[in-house]
Design a protein around this motif. Structure first.
Motif, PDB file in Angstrom:
ATOM      1  N   UNK A  90       0.845  -1.199   0.000  1.00 38.21           N
ATOM      2  CA  UNK A  90       0.000   0.000   0.000  1.00 38.21           C
ATOM      3  C   UNK A  90       0.881   1.249   0.000  1.00 38.21           C
ATOM      4  N   UNK A  91       1.881   1.253   0.870  1.00 37.14           N
ATOM      5  CA  UNK A  91       2.728   2.434   1.000  1.00 37.14           C
ATOM      6  C   UNK A  91       3.569   2.644  -0.261  1.00 37.14           C
ATOM      7  N   UNK A  93       2.963   1.692  -3.299  1.00 37.06           N
ATOM      8  CA  UNK A  93       2.029   2.135  -4.345  1.00 37.06           C
ATOM      9  C   UNK A  93       1.665   3.604  -4.123  1.00 37.06           C
ATOM     10  N   UNK A  94       1.329   3.934  -2.886  1.00 38.06           N
ATOM     11  CA  UNK A  94       0.938   5.299  -2.552  1.00 38.06           C
ATOM     12  C   UNK A  94       2.037   6.308  -2.862  1.00 38.06           C
ATOM     13  N   UNK A 171      -9.903   4.264 -13.988  1.00 35.27           N
ATOM     14  CA  UNK A 171     -10.501   5.499 -13.466  1.00 35.27           C
ATOM     15  C   UNK A 171     -11.659   5.944 -14.355  1.00 35.27           C
ATOM     16  N   UNK A 175     -13.814   3.109 -11.407  1.00 39.46           N
ATOM     17  CA  UNK A 175     -13.342   2.353 -10.242  1.00 39.46           C
ATOM     18  C   UNK A 175     -12.745   3.295  -9.202  1.00 39.46           C
ATOM     19  N   UNK A 177     -10.134   4.216  -5.988  1.00 39.67           N
ATOM     20  CA  UNK A 177      -8.700   3.986  -5.826  1.00 39.67           C
ATOM     21  C   UNK A 177      -8.413   2.624  -5.174  1.00 39.67           C
ATOM     22  N   UNK A 178      -9.155   2.306  -4.121  1.00 42.13           N
ATOM     23  CA  UNK A 178      -8.885   1.038  -3.437  1.00 42.13           C
ATOM     24  C   UNK A 178      -9.239  -0.148  -4.323  1.00 42.13           C
ATOM     25  N   UNK A 181      -6.399  -0.705  -6.701  1.00 48.10           N
ATOM     26  CA  UNK A 181      -5.301  -1.381  -6.012  1.00 48.10           C
ATOM     27  C   UNK A 181      -5.599  -2.874  -5.857  1.00 48.10           C
TER      28      UNK A 181
END
Lengths: 272, 296
Positions: A90-91, A93-94, A171, A175, A177-178, A181
């Protein structure tokens, strides 16, 4: 190769590689052979198979609560791996997808944190965890390792190869953001996850110093801790230790061989 | 990008990194500052009082600490360069597509890093027993005439630890280099070969510069790892005594911290001071390594 010097060089390189390979593998052979020998045979250098496998194995399963010890190891490692992969991917990717000045600065700050050795954290962590009542708990063993900075770096680096068109298309399809992912990033990056999984699983399975501090009773011992306490006995029983060693190493070796193709694929994946 | 969209992206950005940031704050940032504060406290057990520079002064007068520091530095200076160079050479040799048995060799050399530090330490301890398989083999090959006291003589104890770490980590570093080598465009080598650039020059002029970031990365990681050396010395050479036998020759900084916390009445303040010293050494060494990498 027409150049004789180059030929000699290449032969030397090959010889060096095969010697290195032999030295790398020998201790594994030694471990397996040791499991079939008595303690005396092992410390006097007997490198051939013996007849004490059954005896050593029986001794292992009668003196050690094997289901409990392996259960602890599997629980801590599998749960720890899932949590680590979740948090760090997650991090990573973020940090890569949502670039901003502040976040880039934070990321640079992580590089500083990466250079903080764990040894420097032991004292305060130990005190924090005793005050929080986390001593001798599974959470206590796992918590400090979950936000592995190395893995955040790894995922950010690999996210660079994640095709942005996929995200843009998703997008447009509306969809969130989560969802992107979860349903696009994770499946597309599965080789990256597989490689990370190997590393994280092995790290938690093999962890020693921190579990040694947190764990206070035999019921909470992982196989790595168990092995260490067998080895630090006043007169170590090497036959028993070797069987413990084989069993302790087996899961990581299996994970490695089952996922090695994935691992290499993941590494090659960043070339394409 | 519209304003609303970028705000949404910004929010998502924070949400994605939040769990990691919270955990890092709790288990790294907060403890490291606490540890700094601790290093100015003195007292045994949980009775602290402000001691100013007392701990730092104590460091300068503590022979055991100085022993631990010099041992750790010896491990660092000898082991890390040897391992990095070996890993690099193996990677380059393995990257040759004409090489037979590439997959087997790569797997074999990488294999040691699946073992836990404790597991391989136990193996090394048994293989390097005075009457053990290594001494037997070396004597049969006439390399030595009498058995080496690997875990008895201070010098050989250090050698043993260095051999052990090198065995465990060379393949690990090699895999990083192999992966990075795959990223080098083969046409660069092709062009150099056509221009008649010899193999050694191709290595120093193409391979090394292209791998510089990953070499730096692995060197920093290995430096940090070696400065924290604990599992191996605690298992191979320490378990018989109260740390770093024989004669403290393999006592490391991490082992000393551990001993300060668990072997005697815990002295948190002093242990924290030793910890911070490790932080400072890592910071200085990493900085030097970055500077060297930048200049070349």
């Amino acid at each position: 190769m027409k150049n004789p010097l180059a030929l000699i060089g290449s032969l030397l390189a090959q010889a060096a590689l095969w010697i290195a390979a032999f030295i790398s593998v020998f201790p594994f052979y030694w471990m397996i052979v040791g499991a079939t020998n008595t303690a005396n045979d092992i410390t006097s250098g007997k490198a051939s198979f013996g007849t004490h496998l059954v005896e050593n194995t029986t001794k292992f399963f009668t003196t050690i609560d094997a289901p409990r010890v392996f259960g602890n190891s599997f629980l801590v490692s599998i749960l720890g791996t899932i949590l680590t992969l979740a948090v760090t991917s997650l991090a990573g990717y973020g940090f890569e997808i949502f670039r901003s000045r502040t976040r880039d600065q934070i990321f640079a700050g992580l590089l500083l944190l990466l250079s903080i050795p764990f040894a420097a954290l032991i004292v305060p962590l130990f005190m924090m965890f005793s005050r929080a009542g986390l001593m001798n708990t599974y959470a206590g063993i796992m918590l400090p390792g979950i936000a592995a900075i190395f893995m955040i770096f790894y995922f950010r680096q690999n996210t660079k190869s994640f095709p942005h068109e996929l995200r843009d298309a998703a997008l447009l399809d509306g969809l969130k953001e989560w969802q992107i992912f979860l349903y696009i990033y994770i499946p597309v990056m599965r080789s990256t996850y597989a490689a990370a999984m190997i590393i994280v699983f092995m790290t938690s399975w093999n962890a020693y110093l921190w579990p040694l501090m947190v764990v206070q009773t035999n019921e909470m011992k992982t196989i790595t801790l168990q092995l260490a306490s067998l080895a630090s006995a006043y007169t170590p029983d090497y036959g028993l230790i070797m069987i413990a060693n084989v069993l302790a190493t087996l899961p990581t070796v299996l994970v490695f061989f089952l996922l090695q193709r994935r691992f290499v694929e993941g590494m090659l994946g960043s070339v394409k | 990008m519209s304003n609303a969209e970028s705000r949404r992206g910004n929010l998502a950005g924070w949400a994605f990194i939040a769990p990691a940031m919270v955990l890092l704050g709790l288990f790294m940032v907060y403890p490291i500052f606490w540890s700094l504060w601790m290093s100015f406290q003195t007292g045994k057990g949980l009775n602290f009082k402000f001691g100013g520079l007392a701990n730092i002064i104590r460091l300068t007068k503590d022979p055991v600490f100085q022993h631990a520091l010099s041992n750790t530095m010896i491990f660092l200076v000898v082991q890390v360069p040897v391992m990095i160079v070996m890993a690099l050479l193996f990677a380059v040799a393995l990257n040759n597509p004409a090489l037979k048995g590439r997959a087997i060799l790569r797997t074999a050399i990488f294999l040691p890093c699946v073992t836990s530090l404790v597991a391989y330490s136990v193996l090394f301890k048994s293989m390097f027993a005075v009457d053990g398989v290594v001494n037997h083999t070396l004597m049969a090959l006439h390399v030595i005439s009498a058995p080496i006291g690997w875990m008895v003589e201070p010098f050989w104890a250090k050698v043993l630890i260095i051999l052990a770490i090198t065995w465990r980590w060379t393949g690990y570093n090699m895999v990083f280099y192999l992966a990075a080598l795959q990223n080098i465009d083969p046409s660069m080598y092709e062009a150099a070969r056509i221009d008649g650039v010899p193999a050694w020059a191709r290595f120093t002029r193409i391979t090394i510069p292209m791998l510089r970031p990953v070499i730096l990365f692995t060197t920093v990681l290995s430096t940090i790892g070696t400065l924290q050396l604990f599992d191996e010395v605690n298992t191979i050479t320490a378990s018989a005594g109260n740390g770093g036998m024989p004669a403290d020759s393999t006592l490391t900084l991490s082992l000393y911290i551990y001993n300060l916390l668990f072997k005697f009445v815990p002295n948190y303040g002093y242990a924290a001071t030793v910890s911070w010293l490790i932080v400072l050494i890592v910071a200085v060494l990493s900085w030097i390594q970055f500077q060297v990498a930048k200049e070349r």
